[in-house]
Design an enzyme around this catalytic site. Structure first.
Site: not given
Ligand code: NDP
Length: 499
Positions: A193, A246-248, A251, A268, A302, A402
């Site tokens: 996804k 993705g975000s903490t 996570g 991560e 990140c 972050e």
């Molecule tokens: P998210 O953590 O929400 O998104 C990362 C991924 O998780 C996307 O594919 C998202 O899908 C998916 N996701 C979101 N909610 C859920 C859930 N409930 N269950 C399973 N998967 C889910 O990050 P954001 O896009 O909201 O960004 C916010 C902040 O996160 C940024 O400002 C940054 O600080 C951090 N971030 C960190 C990253 C890293 O590389 N460590 C990468 C991206 C963000 P979808 O986008 O389709 O909602």
């Protein structure tokens, strides 16, 4: 579609027109069960470039069923045959490098050269690296202690089954590749996804994976929102492991939701990485490293070196160099010649970064340059000029949270013990950098930094062979390297009676 797309790039228009059928299950593309669509935008212009399928729980369920049925066809192939398919995927990525890079730039905004050499270039190498591993996943013979000659034991590394890969928007093709390739090399089947903001390169990648001859259903794609498709994945009992970047906050949600089915997790998450410049460093090299450390991919990285600690004796000199270089960075559409920095991914992300810019000033830091929305041709995109703060205190929000944008905080320090303490004083521990001409200090400091990766006299280096992941709230498990591969396996001990 935006007019900057070169007519000469075959396939881009076709991919955009196929985006409504971005649910790929059992090798076949189709719309979502609900028939709903999500517009995806060029972040440099705000224009809608395509509509992707909005997958949900029903689509995830079908994808998991297809992946479960495909386990046999993938695991019955010889390791050498699986390796050949992964090598073919690497070759197809290179054959379509320009197309993939253009899609990535259109969807994410990053400069085309970055998409081409970093995202697509490293993605192909990752597929090749894990193709090599297919034929090298072995177990151990064990020195067990029952009476000599009565028992023999050995281990096997077996796949987990169906794994779910959830990928963010900052490096869509690269992170999809670094999760897919080891999962497949280890013999798992997959539901992928991507972020709903950047699904186009994942769609094209999955098409290429199928073109390379992978059995239908081994790799399935469900596009859609995180709170719908992503949430359905983390709750699905047929998925053995989630690998997430993705975000903490998300996570943490995954940890909670996956508890019911005791899924294995690799997470991560965020970072607030320290980059330390000692007075004996090559200052020109350190300044260049600090700039790419924070401004690569508009700071949406990140492991971005967002906290730059500079020894007080060279602080003012360094700050002047950084300010002048930051002011010179050329913003523009990622497909335009000369662009060094693109837009942020979305208006929401730009608002979030602007909130941090305001908080920095309100809490008493000095905004040396940047942090503005440019006018003219770029006004419709999500652009922000690269920002540098000085006079930052360790307790300010811009020093602790972050930001995920082009914002550098510069701090002065006086000695090694002090800077180590301050660098480690963070809930995160993803990466760190240090710059020095003293080899003893380099290793001494590297060993004491609480971070999953430490770069010495360089920053942001990445390689398929080097594990990548975090200490503390930056997550657990590792992407890349042998560790990622092993994380997609489970160990079985087999005992044999010799009596
Ligand atoms: P998210 O953590 O929400 O998104 C990362 C991924 O998780 C996307 O594919 C998202 O899908 C998916 N996701 C979101 N909610 C859920 C859930 N409930 N269950 C399973 N998967 C889910 O990050 P954001 O896009 O909201 O960004 C916010 C902040 O996160 C940024 O400002 C940054 O600080 C951090 N971030 C960190 C990253 C890293 O590389 N460590 C990468 C991206 C963000 P979808 O986008 O389709 O909602």
């Amino acid at each position: 579609m935006t007019s900057v797309v070169s007519e000469s790039i075959d396939g881009i228009r076709d991919v955009l027109s196929r985006a409504g059928e971005s649910i790929v299950i059992g090798g076949k593309p189709g719309p979502s069960a609900s028939g709903e669509l999500i517009d995806t935008h060029d972040p440099a212009t705000g224009e809608a470039i395509a509509s992707i399928a909005a997958g949900g729980a029903a689509d995830v369920d079908r994808a998991v069923s297809a992946a479960t049925r495909a386990l046999g066809s993938w695991q019955d192939l010889s390791a050498a045959a699986r390796a050949r398919i992964l090598y073919d995927i690497a070759a197809l990525i290179e054959d379509h490098a320009e197309e993939l890079a253009t899609l990535e730039t259109l969807d994410n905004g990053k400069p085309l050269t970055e998409s081409m050499f970093l995202d697509v270039g490293i993605a192909a190498e990752i597929w090749r690296y894990y193709a090599g591993w297919c034929t090298k996943i072995g177990g151990q013979t064990l020195p067990v202690s029952p009476p000599v000659g009565t028992s023999f034991a050995y281990t096997r590394r077996e796949p987990l089954g169906v794994v779910g890969l959830i990928v963010p928007w900052n490096f869509p093709l690269l992170i999809a590749s670094w999760k897919l390739a080891p999962a497949l090399a280890a013999g798992n089947t997959v539901v992928l996804k991507p972020s709903e903001l950047t699904s186009l390169s994942a769609l094209r990648l999955v098409e290429l994976v199928n073109e390379a001859g992978i059995p239908p259903g081994v790799v399935n794609l469900v596009t859609g929102y995180g709170h719908e498709a992503g949430q359905a994945m983390i709750e699905h009992s047929g998925i053995a492991k989630i690998s997430f970047t993705g975000s903490t906050a998300t996570g943490q949600r995954i940890v909670t939701a996956s508890a019911a089915s005791l899924k294995k997790l690799t997470l991560e998450l965020g970072g607030k990485s320290a980059n330390i410049v000692f007075p004996d460093a090559d200052l020109a090299g350190a300044a260049e490293g600090a700039l790419t450390g924070i401004f690569l991919n508009q700071g949406q990285v990140c492991c971005a070196g967002s906290r730059l600690f500079v020894h007080r004796s060279v602080h003012d000199e360094m700050l002047a160099v950084l300010e002048s270089a930051a002011r010179d960075i050329q913003l523009g559409h990622g497909l335009a010649d000369g662009t060094e920095m693109g837009p942020l991914i979305s208006p929401v992300q730009r608002d979030r970064v602007e909130g941090y810019l305001r908080s920095g000033t309100e809490q008493g830091a000095t905004l040396v340059c940047g942090g503005q929305r440019p006018h003219g041709d770029l006004a419709a995109g999500n652009f922000l000029t690269p920002a540098v703060f000085s006079e930052v205190r360790d307790d300010m929000r811009i020093a602790r949270e972050e930001i995920f944008g082009p914002v550098l905080s510069v701090f002065a320090f006086d000695d090694e013990a002090e800077v180590l303490r301050r660098a480690n004083d963070s809930e995160f521990g993803l990466a760190a950098g240090l710059w020095t001409g003293d080899v003893k200090r380099a290793h001494r400091v590297a060993h004491q930094l609480q971070a999953g990766t430490v770069w010495i006299n360089q920053y942001n280096m990445l390689d398929p062979a080097a594990p990548f992941g975090g200490y503390k709230a930056s997550g657990y498990g590792r992407d890349l390297g042998e560790e990622s591969l092993l994380g997609f396996t489970q160990t079985k001990s087999v005992w044999v009676s010799l009596d």
